[in-house]
Structures are given as C-alpha cells and as structure tokens.
Design an enzyme around this catalytic site. Structure first.
Site, PDB file in Angstrom:
ATOM      1  N   CYS A   1      -6.860   6.898  -2.554  1.00  0.00           N
ATOM      2  CA  CYS A   1      -7.612   8.052  -2.043  1.00  0.00           C
ATOM      3  C   CYS A   1      -8.766   8.668  -2.863  1.00  0.00           C
ATOM      4  CB  CYS A   1      -6.482   9.101  -1.576  1.00  0.00           C
ATOM      5  SG  CYS A   1      -5.487   9.616  -2.801  1.00  0.00           S
TER       6      CYS A   1
ATOM      7  N   HIS B   1      -6.784  16.806  -2.294  1.00  0.00           N
ATOM      8  CA  HIS B   1      -7.268  16.885  -3.345  1.00  0.00           C
ATOM      9  C   HIS B   1      -8.572  17.457  -3.397  1.00  0.00           C
ATOM     10  CE1 HIS B   1      -4.371  13.594  -4.596  1.00  0.00           C
ATOM     11  NE2 HIS B   1      -4.978  12.879  -3.759  1.00  0.00           N
TER      12      HIS B   1
HETATM   13  P1  NAD Z   1       5.281   6.137   1.479  1.00  0.00           P
HETATM   14  O1  NAD Z   1       6.468   5.999   0.617  1.00  0.00           O
HETATM   15  O2  NAD Z   1       4.989   7.089   2.564  1.00  0.00           O
HETATM   16  O3  NAD Z   1       5.442   4.790   2.541  1.00  0.00           O
HETATM   17  C1  NAD Z   1       5.835   3.410   2.106  1.00  0.00           C
HETATM   18  C2  NAD Z   1       6.707   2.981   3.168  1.00  0.00           C
HETATM   19  O4  NAD Z   1       7.298   1.562   2.672  1.00  0.00           O
HETATM   20  C3  NAD Z   1       8.120   3.585   3.614  1.00  0.00           C
HETATM   21  O5  NAD Z   1       8.059   3.870   4.936  1.00  0.00           O
HETATM   22  C4  NAD Z   1       9.071   2.856   2.617  1.00  0.00           C
HETATM   23  O6  NAD Z   1      10.343   2.932   3.532  1.00  0.00           O
HETATM   24  C5  NAD Z   1       8.635   1.338   3.147  1.00  0.00           C
HETATM   25  N1  NAD Z   1       9.037   0.432   2.099  1.00  0.00           N
HETATM   26  C6  NAD Z   1       9.741   0.675   0.719  1.00  0.00           C
HETATM   27  N2  NAD Z   1      10.144  -0.540   0.573  1.00  0.00           N
HETATM   28  C7  NAD Z   1       9.542  -1.608   1.319  1.00  0.00           C
HETATM   29  C8  NAD Z   1       9.562  -2.999   1.340  1.00  0.00           C
HETATM   30  N3  NAD Z   1      10.378  -3.762   0.243  1.00  0.00           N
HETATM   31  N4  NAD Z   1       9.151  -3.469   2.409  1.00  0.00           N
HETATM   32  C9  NAD Z   1       8.638  -2.930   3.304  1.00  0.00           C
HETATM   33  N5  NAD Z   1       8.335  -1.355   3.360  1.00  0.00           N
HETATM   34  C10 NAD Z   1       9.084  -0.859   2.278  1.00  0.00           C
HETATM   35  O7  NAD Z   1       4.029   5.536   0.722  1.00  0.00           O
HETATM   36  P2  NAD Z   1       2.613   5.660   0.950  1.00  0.00           P
HETATM   37  O8  NAD Z   1       2.239   7.256   0.334  1.00  0.00           O
HETATM   38  O9  NAD Z   1       2.361   5.256   2.227  1.00  0.00           O
HETATM   39  O10 NAD Z   1       1.836   4.667  -0.322  1.00  0.00           O
HETATM   40  C11 NAD Z   1       1.781   3.355   0.211  1.00  0.00           C
HETATM   41  C12 NAD Z   1       0.736   2.837  -0.628  1.00  0.00           C
HETATM   42  O11 NAD Z   1      -0.656   3.416  -0.390  1.00  0.00           O
HETATM   43  C13 NAD Z   1       0.949   2.972  -2.256  1.00  0.00           C
HETATM   44  O12 NAD Z   1       0.315   1.783  -2.684  1.00  0.00           O
HETATM   45  C14 NAD Z   1       0.009   4.281  -2.569  1.00  0.00           C
HETATM   46  O13 NAD Z   1      -0.501   4.503  -3.877  1.00  0.00           O
HETATM   47  C15 NAD Z   1      -1.081   4.146  -1.446  1.00  0.00           C
HETATM   48  N6  NAD Z   1      -1.781   5.439  -1.180  1.00  0.00           N
HETATM   49  C16 NAD Z   1      -1.157   6.454  -1.076  1.00  0.00           C
HETATM   50  C17 NAD Z   1      -1.700   7.718  -0.557  1.00  0.00           C
HETATM   51  C18 NAD Z   1      -0.862   8.781  -0.699  1.00  0.00           C
HETATM   52  O14 NAD Z   1      -1.522   9.927  -0.911  1.00  0.00           O
HETATM   53  N7  NAD Z   1       0.196   8.741   0.200  1.00  0.00           N
HETATM   54  C19 NAD Z   1      -2.975   7.640  -0.692  1.00  0.00           C
HETATM   55  C20 NAD Z   1      -3.629   6.626  -0.893  1.00  0.00           C
HETATM   56  C21 NAD Z   1      -2.972   5.222  -1.311  1.00  0.00           C
END
Ligand code: NAD
Length: 370
Positions: free
Chosen positions: A141, A220
């Site tokens: 992000c 942020h």
């Molecule tokens: P999150 O924890 O909200 O969601 C992840 C999902 O994946 C959950 O539903 C979890 O149950 C599921 N999961 C866990 N293990 C799994 C597996 N082996 N197979 C399939 N699903 C599985 O996480 P998020 O915030 O959505 O982050 C996901 C990615 O995006 C990460 O790389 C994170 O760094 C990136 N990201 C997050 C944000 C943020 O602020 N939340 C912003 C930009 C990028």
C-alpha cells in the site's frame, strides 16, 4: 477475450480484489479460495462467488456450518488463467509451486519479497514492465502510494531527492489481535523498507524513507519533501498535475476535510453514488492546502487507505500480463468500473449552490449539490 480469474486468500485484500474483478468487463471471477469458514466465507457465498477450500482447510468444516464449497484450490486452479494470491505475508511464496504446477499466471501482493515474481508492478509508474509476464507482484500500500506520486513528479519535473516520513496505521480496522497501542513506535530500520521497495518499480528514484507507527486504523499518511530538478512555476501547477492524474483525489479547502477521519467519511458517503459501490478510498488522498512549492522544493501530504489502494493495481496487473490493453486504457477501464474519481472537485473553488427541483428550500437554505 475474457480472462478467467481465481482469488486465493479472501481477507482484507482478497475480498476487495474479488469484488473488483467481478466488475470488470473483460475479466471473469471463477471463484475464491479460503482456508476457514468465517463471516468472510459467508460473504463470498452471499455474493454468489463459488467458494473453494485452500491450504489445510477441510470442506467438511465449511459444509458443517452451511457453507457450500465448490471444491479444493487445485480444482479452482484448473479452471482459471490467473490466480491473485492475497494470502498473508510469505504464504504466497509457499503457494508459488502450486500455481506453477497448474500452469496459471499469478499476481502476488506486497507482503512477499520482490523475487517472488518476475517483476514488481504499479500501473501508473511501470505498466509496461508487466506486459506479457507470467507472474507479477503488486507492491504494498505505501509503495503504491509513493509510486503513483512518482509518476506525477518524475516525468514532469525530475526528482533530485525525495524524503518521505511515513506515519503508519498500527492495524487494519477488523484486526483485534494487535494494536493500536497508546504510543508512537519508530520503525528502527532506517531507511525503512519503503524506499528500496519503491526502487523495485523505479530503480533510479532518489528516495529515502523513515516510518513511525501510530495508534490509528484508518489510513497511513506520508509527509513528503521532494527536491525537483526543474520545478513548475507555481504551487497551482503542482496541484493541477495531481488533480489531472487518475487515482489522485485532491480535497479542496472548502470541503472541510482536515484529516483521515473525514477522508474515510467521504469514502463512506460516496458509496452508492454513481459507480462507487464500496466505502473504500482507492485514490491517493491529498489536501490542496497541504501542497506547497518553495523554490525547487515541493511539499505535500498524502493519505493512503491501506485496505484498498492496491486493488486497482491488481486489476491492471492482470491486463498487463495478458496484454489486454495499454496502460492508460487499462487504468481508465478499471477506474470506471470501480467508480474511482467520483466526488472529486474539478477545481479548488466551491461548487455553485443549486436547489434541485422541489428540494431544499423548505428549511430556508438552498442545498449544495456536490
Ligand atoms: P488478511 O489476513 O486480511 O487476509 C488473508 C486471508 O488469507 C485470510 O482470509 C486468511 O484466512 C487466508 N489464508 C491464510 N492462509 C492461507 C492459505 N494457505 N491459503 C489461502 N488462504 C489463506 O491479509 P491481507 O491484509 O489481505 O494481506 C494479504 C496480502 O496483501 C499480504 O501480502 C499483505 O502484505 C498485502 N497487503 C496488505 C495490506 C493491508 O493493509 N491489509 C495492504 C497492501 C498489501
């Protein structure tokens, strides 16, 4: 040509990417995959998205709580051209061998190291680097926010040096297992990883970043100081450049948006207006009052909605990989489908005060239509 898309990981990012895919004219959402039956799994069913079980999850646990499953992740992978991996940090890398074995393209998220994919991607800054690739990583992000701003500044005026102080949210709103704590936590890694990450998109960018984490969940905020090589003539030119660029929303002084609480209230208010169906802020949010040019130095604040800002870039990454469109066309298609830009003031002036027929005069004051 319609590209068939699966989303693996249906949390903060995955559910938003799935909704965004479902709204694109040239993409088809084939299904989403989740490990556990939670309220988010219910959401997939409610929206009519076929639900697959991934990782160590068991279909019986979903079915025991009344959530029908369409199969396991391997079955979803057999039906798609590309998978968007939105699983937690580092899990994407573990999944890579599954995607390779299934012969599908893959889009990873910024929580993975850059070498998980052939290239790191941010549509405004390096769309062409994604063309024809089989795997891409959409940067995180904060890096997306920086890369977008770089796409405004670098080609127009050149950047000699750019200092960013990132004021980072401690947790996402639904997270209850960590923060916010009552304190300000400096990120001791100096420079923070954001500068090097921005250089995975723009290798020559002379940027240096430092970060603190604060007790907030909304957004942020980046505090930017950029030395420009060939500065514009005025602050107004700087403001106009941001305003003219897709995925930027510059709040005008008359709007009364003083900080992130009002930015997110604005996003909630516009949900349902025009094509904007969600309460997210996928644009970089800037304040006109907070943009200044002093000699060669540009200053601006930008707020980044961590939960949603990378969503449009995930869509463009798919179009770039399959060469469905050039960068500007893809960005325009994505933004139109998602309602980005709705509610943006065309200029810094207050809009005319208009009374629509039959509305507004009974309380003695005209209604302002935005
Ligand atoms: P999150 O924890 O909200 O969601 C992840 C999902 O994946 C959950 O539903 C979890 O149950 C599921 N999961 C866990 N293990 C799994 C597996 N082996 N197979 C399939 N699903 C599985 O996480 P998020 O915030 O959505 O982050 C996901 C990615 O995006 C990460 O790389 C994170 O760094 C990136 N990201 C997050 C944000 C943020 O602020 N939340 C912003 C930009 C990028």
């Amino acid at each position: 040509m319609t590209i068939r898309v699966g989303v693996n990981g249906f949390g903060t990012i995955g559910k938003r990417v799935a909704d965004a895919v479902a709204r694109q004219p040239d993409l088809e959402l084939v299904g989403v995959a989740k490990t556990r039956p939670t309220f988010e799994a219910r959401r997939a069913i409610d929206r009519g998205y076929p639900l697959y079980v991934s990782g160590a999850g068991s279909p019986e646990k979903f079915e025991a709580v009344g959530l029908p499953v369409a199969g396991r992740l391997s079955e979803l992978l057999a039906k798609v051209d590309v998978v968007v991996d939105a699983t937690p940090e580092d899990v994407g890398r573990e999944n890579r061998s599954l995607y390779d074995a299934a012969g599908v393209h893959a889009v990873y998220q910024g929580g993975e190291e850059a070498d998980v994919a052939e290239a790191s991607f941010s549509a405004l800054a390096n769309y062409d680097a994604g063309r024809g690739k089989r795997s891409l990583r959409v940067v995180s992000c904060n890096t997306t926010g920086i890369a977008r701003a770089a796409s405004v500044l670098v080609p127009r005026w050149g950047v000699v040096h750019w200092n960013v102080t990132l004021v980072r949210r401690a947790a996402d709103p639904p997270e209850s297992k960590r923060g916010p704590v009552n304190g300000i936590m400096p990120t001791m890694e100096v420079p923070s990883h954001h500068g090097p990450d921005a250089r995975t998109i723009l290798p020559e960018l002379p940027i240096s970043t430092a970060a603190v984490v604060v007790p907030t969940t909304l957004m942020h905020v980046h505090v930017n100081h950029v030395r420009l090589a060939r500065p514009p003539a005025s602050t107004a030119e700087l403001v106009a450049a941001f305003r003219a660029t897709p995925r930027f929303h510059v709040f005008a002084p008359w709007e009364g948006v003083d900080g992130t609480p009002q930015v997110m209230e604005f996003a909630r208010d516009r949900a349902g207006v025009g094509r904007a169906t969600n309460a997210d802020m996928m644009e970089n949010a800037l304040w006109e009052r907070g943009i200044r040019l002093q000699g060669n130095d540009a200053f601006f604040f930008q707020a980044i909605h961590q939960e949603s800002i990378v969503v449009p870039e995930n869509i463009d990454a798919i179009r770039a990989m399959f060469e469905l469109a050039d960068g500007p066309t893809s960005i325009a298609l994505t933004d139109r489908a998602l309602g980005l830009g709705v509610g943006a003031p065309a200029a810094g002036r207050a809009p005319p005060v208009v009374s629509p027929p039959g509305v507004g005069s009974h309380r003695g004051a005209p209604r302002t239509i935005l």
